[in-house]
Design a protein around this motif. Sequence first.
Motif, PDB file in Angstrom:
ATOM      1  N   UNK A  13      32.459 -23.224  10.608  1.00 17.95           N
ATOM      2  CA  UNK A  13      31.104 -22.999  11.142  1.00 17.95           C
ATOM      3  C   UNK A  13      30.200 -22.312  10.137  1.00 17.95           C
ATOM      4  N   UNK A  14      30.765 -21.403   9.357  1.00 20.82           N
ATOM      5  CA  UNK A  14      29.961 -20.680   8.374  1.00 20.82           C
ATOM      6  C   UNK A  14      29.359 -21.647   7.357  1.00 20.82           C
ATOM      7  N   UNK A  19      22.304 -25.225   9.999  1.00 26.87           N
ATOM      8  CA  UNK A  19      22.367 -26.553  10.621  1.00 26.87           C
ATOM      9  C   UNK A  19      23.186 -26.510  11.908  1.00 26.87           C
ATOM     10  N   UNK A  20      23.156 -27.608  12.633  1.00 30.13           N
ATOM     11  CA  UNK A  20      23.916 -27.707  13.877  1.00 30.13           C
ATOM     12  C   UNK A  20      25.294 -28.325  13.642  1.00 30.13           C
ATOM     13  N   UNK A  21      25.470 -28.950  12.504  1.00 32.28           N
ATOM     14  CA  UNK A  21      26.692 -29.731  12.258  1.00 32.28           C
ATOM     15  C   UNK A  21      26.871 -29.928  10.755  1.00 32.28           C
ATOM     16  N   UNK A  22      28.094 -30.052  10.329  1.00 35.26           N
ATOM     17  CA  UNK A  22      28.362 -30.457   8.950  1.00 35.26           C
ATOM     18  C   UNK A  22      28.234 -29.339   7.922  1.00 35.26           C
ATOM     19  N   UNK A  27      24.714 -23.248   1.250  1.00 38.74           N
ATOM     20  CA  UNK A  27      25.762 -22.311   1.672  1.00 38.74           C
ATOM     21  C   UNK A  27      27.066 -22.597   0.920  1.00 38.74           C
ATOM     22  N   UNK A  28      27.353 -23.876   0.773  1.00 39.49           N
ATOM     23  CA  UNK A  28      28.569 -24.292   0.070  1.00 39.49           C
ATOM     24  C   UNK A  28      28.557 -23.757  -1.367  1.00 39.49           C
ATOM     25  N   UNK A  47      42.367 -19.919  -0.734  1.00 43.67           N
ATOM     26  CA  UNK A  47      41.340 -20.059   0.303  1.00 43.67           C
ATOM     27  C   UNK A  47      41.845 -20.969   1.422  1.00 43.67           C
ATOM     28  N   UNK A  48      41.562 -20.556   2.648  1.00 37.77           N
ATOM     29  CA  UNK A  48      41.773 -21.440   3.800  1.00 37.77           C
ATOM     30  C   UNK A  48      40.415 -21.594   4.462  1.00 37.77           C
ATOM     31  N   UNK A  49      40.037 -22.831   4.697  1.00 33.36           N
ATOM     32  CA  UNK A  49      38.732 -23.063   5.319  1.00 33.36           C
ATOM     33  C   UNK A  49      38.915 -23.835   6.619  1.00 33.36           C
ATOM     34  N   UNK A  50      38.158 -23.453   7.622  1.00 29.11           N
ATOM     35  CA  UNK A  50      38.278 -24.065   8.943  1.00 29.11           C
ATOM     36  C   UNK A  50      37.568 -25.412   9.014  1.00 29.11           C
ATOM     37  N   UNK A  51      37.489 -25.947  10.226  1.00 24.63           N
ATOM     38  CA  UNK A  51      36.884 -27.264  10.390  1.00 24.63           C
ATOM     39  C   UNK A  51      35.924 -27.336  11.559  1.00 24.63           C
ATOM     40  N   UNK A  52      35.631 -26.163  12.134  1.00 21.66           N
ATOM     41  CA  UNK A  52      34.817 -26.108  13.350  1.00 21.66           C
ATOM     42  C   UNK A  52      33.417 -26.694  13.210  1.00 21.66           C
ATOM     43  N   UNK A  53      32.924 -26.845  12.003  1.00 28.81           N
ATOM     44  CA  UNK A  53      31.599 -27.456  11.781  1.00 28.81           C
ATOM     45  C   UNK A  53      31.643 -28.973  11.937  1.00 28.81           C
ATOM     46  N   UNK A  54      32.868 -29.509  12.016  1.00 31.47           N
ATOM     47  CA  UNK A  54      33.006 -30.967  12.148  1.00 31.47           C
ATOM     48  C   UNK A  54      33.725 -31.326  13.453  1.00 31.47           C
ATOM     49  N   UNK A  55      34.904 -30.742  13.659  1.00 29.96           N
ATOM     50  CA  UNK A  55      35.658 -31.054  14.884  1.00 29.96           C
ATOM     51  C   UNK A  55      36.702 -30.002  15.193  1.00 29.96           C
ATOM     52  N   UNK A  56      36.819 -29.685  16.463  1.00 32.78           N
ATOM     53  CA  UNK A  56      37.890 -28.792  16.934  1.00 32.78           C
ATOM     54  C   UNK A  56      38.714 -29.538  17.965  1.00 32.78           C
ATOM     55  N   UNK A  57      40.015 -29.277  17.959  1.00 33.62           N
ATOM     56  CA  UNK A  57      40.922 -29.962  18.872  1.00 33.62           C
ATOM     57  C   UNK A  57      40.520 -29.838  20.326  1.00 33.62           C
TER      58      UNK A  57
END
Length: 256
Positions: A13-14, A19-22, A27-28, A47-57
């Motif tokens: 998400x960070x 933005x709302x998505x992606x 920021x990147x 580094x571990x990066x999440x995926x909540x900006x694209x999809x969560x289970x």
Amino acid sequence: MKYTRILLKLSGEALMGNQQYGIDAERLMQYAEEIKAAAATGTQVAVVIGGGNIFRGVQAEAFGLDRVQGDYMGMLATVINSMALQSALEKLNVNTRLLSGVTIQRVCEPYIRRRALRHLEKGRVVIFGAGIGSPYFTTDSAASLRAIEIEADVVLKGTRVDGIYTADPEKDPTAVRYPEITFEEVMEKNLNVMDMTAFTLCKENNLPIIVFDMNKGGNLQRLIAGETVGTLVKMGTAPAPKFDAQPSTLQPTTEA
Ligand code: UDP
């Protein structure tokens, strides 16, 4: 420099910025610059990066889809973010390797612990993609697990708040920040640091967590230099064991 090896956890998400998505390009690049500066201090960076900006289970269930399938979709989302971060770092001439918990051989290496360690020793920034590679977990759990596996000194959880508060600072104006707190206090007070699986892994393996504001430039470097930034979660000093004054009167038994 305070740490030999760190594991930085960034949420998907960070990466969205406003933005709302992606992925937000600015920021990147900002995160890549921060990571480059951290690695330049000589600290080994994973580094571990999440995926909540694209999809969560959990979203899959809302769509009426299979949860496990959704989790794999989430894991693939973290690979997309990891690839973006890898590319941004390479643009800044930082050597990186992306190791994935789900084998995707054309785009990244499979996760092999010894390989990760070798890359780190060589000064490469190692990005762990696809979480731990199993459904029903989160990237926070992946951050804790990988950090333990590679014997990182600390998990640095970069968020948009600057630490752990007595209450949600975005909702409660009287909330105050803890500079330091023990794992036990976090549990007693029911504070939200990481999900329980991730938190317990850190607690049981005596791995400190620092929650800090990743969006404030230079914070990561300050942390590595040993400055107090954000909130440190650490082991409490265990109370001295209490012994009975009298020896036990129980008789040894031979009963099975
Ligand atoms: N995920 C998973 N196993 C893992 C890591 C992640 O199943 O080991 C899935 C899960 O569905 C999760 C999604 O990938 O919701 C994205 O990760 P996460 O929600 O942790 O991302 P963040 O909140 O950090 O953006």
